[in-house]
Design a protein around this motif. Structure first.
Motif, PDB file in Angstrom:
ATOM      1  N   PRO A 145      10.933   2.659   4.076  1.00 58.02           N
ATOM      2  CA  PRO A 145      10.995   1.221   4.745  1.00 58.02           C
ATOM      3  C   PRO A 145       9.820   0.549   5.621  1.00 58.02           C
ATOM      4  O   PRO A 145       8.741   0.790   5.871  1.00 58.02           O
ATOM      5  N   PRO A 146       9.899  -1.089   5.725  1.00 63.02           N
ATOM      6  CA  PRO A 146       8.966  -2.084   5.326  1.00 63.02           C
ATOM      7  C   PRO A 146       8.556  -1.444   7.065  1.00 63.02           C
ATOM      8  O   PRO A 146       9.305  -0.637   8.051  1.00 63.02           O
ATOM      9  N   PRO A 147       7.184  -1.665   7.431  1.00 59.68           N
ATOM     10  CA  PRO A 147       6.740  -1.152   8.043  1.00 59.68           C
ATOM     11  C   PRO A 147       7.484  -2.199   9.653  1.00 59.68           C
ATOM     12  O   PRO A 147       7.792  -3.235   9.731  1.00 59.68           O
ATOM     13  N   LEU A 187       0.462  -1.499   0.323  1.00 65.06           N
ATOM     14  CA  LEU A 187      -0.398   0.079   0.049  1.00 65.06           C
ATOM     15  C   LEU A 187       0.722   1.144  -0.166  1.00 65.06           C
ATOM     16  O   LEU A 187       0.485   2.188  -0.962  1.00 65.06           O
ATOM     17  N   ASP A 188       1.914   1.497   1.023  1.00 62.86           N
ATOM     18  CA  ASP A 188       2.747   2.194   1.166  1.00 62.86           C
ATOM     19  C   ASP A 188       3.425   2.699  -0.617  1.00 62.86           C
ATOM     20  O   ASP A 188       3.856   3.828  -0.428  1.00 62.86           O
ATOM     21  N   GLN A 189       3.464   1.765  -1.572  1.00 61.29           N
ATOM     22  CA  GLN A 189       4.280   1.635  -2.870  1.00 61.29           C
ATOM     23  C   GLN A 189       3.136   2.196  -3.751  1.00 61.29           C
ATOM     24  O   GLN A 189       3.820   2.285  -4.828  1.00 61.29           O
ATOM     25  N   GLY A 190       2.035   2.286  -2.975  1.00 66.04           N
ATOM     26  CA  GLY A 190       0.949   2.455  -3.876  1.00 66.04           C
ATOM     27  C   GLY A 190       0.054   1.518  -5.257  1.00 66.04           C
ATOM     28  O   GLY A 190      -0.405   2.232  -5.656  1.00 66.04           O
ATOM     29  N   ALA A 191      -0.167   0.279  -3.850  1.00 68.15           N
ATOM     30  CA  ALA A 191      -0.440  -0.757  -3.827  1.00 68.15           C
ATOM     31  C   ALA A 191      -0.457  -1.183  -5.613  1.00 68.15           C
ATOM     32  O   ALA A 191      -1.504  -1.060  -6.871  1.00 68.15           O
ATOM     33  N   PRO A 192       1.079  -1.484  -6.356  1.00 66.48           N
ATOM     34  CA  PRO A 192       1.261  -1.976  -7.614  1.00 66.48           C
ATOM     35  C   PRO A 192      -0.137  -3.366  -7.894  1.00 66.48           C
ATOM     36  O   PRO A 192      -0.081  -3.989  -7.566  1.00 66.48           O
ATOM     37  N   ASP A 193      -0.417  -2.829  -9.672  1.00 68.16           N
ATOM     38  CA  ASP A 193      -1.592  -3.592  -9.465  1.00 68.16           C
ATOM     39  C   ASP A 193      -1.363  -5.571  -9.807  1.00 68.16           C
ATOM     40  O   ASP A 193      -2.138  -6.036 -10.449  1.00 68.16           O
ATOM     41  N   GLY A 220       9.440  -2.379  -4.082  1.00 70.82           N
ATOM     42  CA  GLY A 220       9.183  -4.276  -3.055  1.00 70.82           C
ATOM     43  C   GLY A 220       9.633  -3.718  -1.644  1.00 70.82           C
ATOM     44  O   GLY A 220      10.318  -2.395  -2.347  1.00 70.82           O
ATOM     45  N   ALA A 221       9.693  -4.648  -1.169  1.00 78.32           N
ATOM     46  CA  ALA A 221      10.464  -5.509  -0.108  1.00 78.32           C
ATOM     47  C   ALA A 221      10.779  -6.025   0.203  1.00 78.32           C
ATOM     48  O   ALA A 221      10.192  -7.329   0.205  1.00 78.32           O
TER      49      ALA A 221
END
Ligand code: SAH
Length: 352
Positions: free
Chosen positions: A346-348, A71-77, A228-229
């Protein structure tokens, strides 16, 4: 001696002692006799138990952390949801159940698993019917990559070197009186360990993991290029020091050279080596597992699950929460490092 041990003794007689990394690779993944190739080692009846097998909460909060990173990266489809060394598939099954409520996440995810063991692949396919197995990260489609690896890097073969006045002696597995026995090579200078001269004394052991930098670089390049992460969870610390090779059989520590192929072999993960190989992606600071899980809300989740439990289930539930988070148990020994794009948060649960 085990059948794999006999093969090794013959090989040593023909070609001489082998580096620990060759020994470890065969013990774990020899196609016929390897520890992971031939069994499911996880769980109470197996040789060891991992965080996702201790409680469903682990996979749930890790899955939600990946979904939040998405979600933090714009929810790529369209993106790759990947796991390295998924064991029984428990973590990913729990992650998928927990993220059902995140709109669009699962529809966009293409689940890919990297697993060397045919036995465990079969188990994972049963648990995760939509997953595709790949032999290596090269085979992943080019797309944003959200990846998790729990207790995967500790299974990668290591080499060990002992500091000497003249350089480094490598720990080599040889034979003596029909037994496999570790010994030391002649000392030699080793450019790859120049950075360890300052913080070691003669006699000290340091470990390297030859396959780690290439693997982490592949993950880092994909995350930097496509977004990504990655969440990497394992026991270990910043920079290796000392002999951390350990063998476990039936939940007990055993001699790593006594029963090749029958015991699990692991070594502590050197997270500095992961951070060094992550470029062009960034690595987060190293965070204790207990702190990470608390930040992700594991205690809230534990309370919610506790509401409908009878007394006996509640006792083991509380013990599982404690085991995952308490510093005297897995909370401090296990660490988490995230990889993320230069421009991204950074990731949560982790700090840049
Ligand atoms: N992540 C799982 C299992 C950890 S055990 C859990 O937390 O329960 C290590 C896992 O990594 C196993 O699935 C093992 O078969 C796999 N594995 C070990 N070395 C591997 C390699 N070189 N390539 C791919 N998978 C590997």
């Amino acid at each position: 001696m085990t059948p794999l041990g006999d093969l090794m003794l013959r090989r040593i007689a023909a070609t001489g002692p082998m580096p620990l990394s060759d020994y470890m690779a065969d013990c774990l993944l020899h196609p016929e006799h390897g520890y992971y190739s031939t069994r499911d080692p996880l769980g109470r009846a197996g040789d060891f138990i991992t965080a996702p097998e201790i409680s469903q909460m682990f996979g749930e909060v890790v899955g939600l952390a990946l979904a939040q990173a998405w979600l933090d990266q714009g929810a790529p489809d369209r993106f790759i949801l990947a796991e390295l060394g998924p064991g029984r598939g428990t973590l990913m099954a729990d992650a998928l159940r927990a993220t059902q409520g995140v709109p669009g996440f699962q529809a966009a995810a293409q689940l890919h698993l990297v697993e060397a063991s045919a036995t465990l692949r079969a188990m994972q396919s049963e648990r995760l019917p939509d997953a595709r197995h790949v032999d290596s990260l090269d085979a992943l489609p080019e797309a944003p990559l959200f990846l998790v690896a729990n207790e995967f890097f500790d299974a990668l073969p290591i080499r060990q070197f002992q500091r000497d006045a003249q350089g480094w002696r490598e720990v080599m597995v040889g034979a003596q009186d029909g037994e496999l026995t570790p010994g030391l090579s002649e000392p030699a200078p080793l450019a790859a360990l120049d950075h360890r001269i300052a913080d070691t004394q003669p006699g000290d052991i340091v470990e390297t993991c030859p396959s780690l930098p290439g693997l982490v670089a592949q993950i880092g390049q994909r995350i930097a290029l496509h977004g990504g992460a990655a969440l990497i969870v394992d026991y270990g610390d910043w920079r290796s020091m000392g002999d951390t090779l350990q063998a476990v059989q039936g939940h007990n520590r055993v001699d790593p050279f006594a029963a090749p192929g029958l015991a699990d072999l692991t070594a502590h993960v050197d997270f500095e080596a992961i951070a060094d190989a992550a470029a062009p992606a960034r690595a987060t600071r190293l965070t204790a597992q207990g702190v990470f899980l608390e930040r992700l809300g594991i205690t809230e989740r534990a309370r919610t699950l506790a509401r409908n439990m009878d007394a006996a289930t509640l006792d083991s539930h509380v013990a599982a929460h404690r085991r995952l988070t308490h510093p005297d148990q897995m909370g401090h020994l296990f660490k988490v490092m995230g990889l993320f794009p230069e421009e991204g948060p950074p990731p949560p649960g982790l700090d840049a």
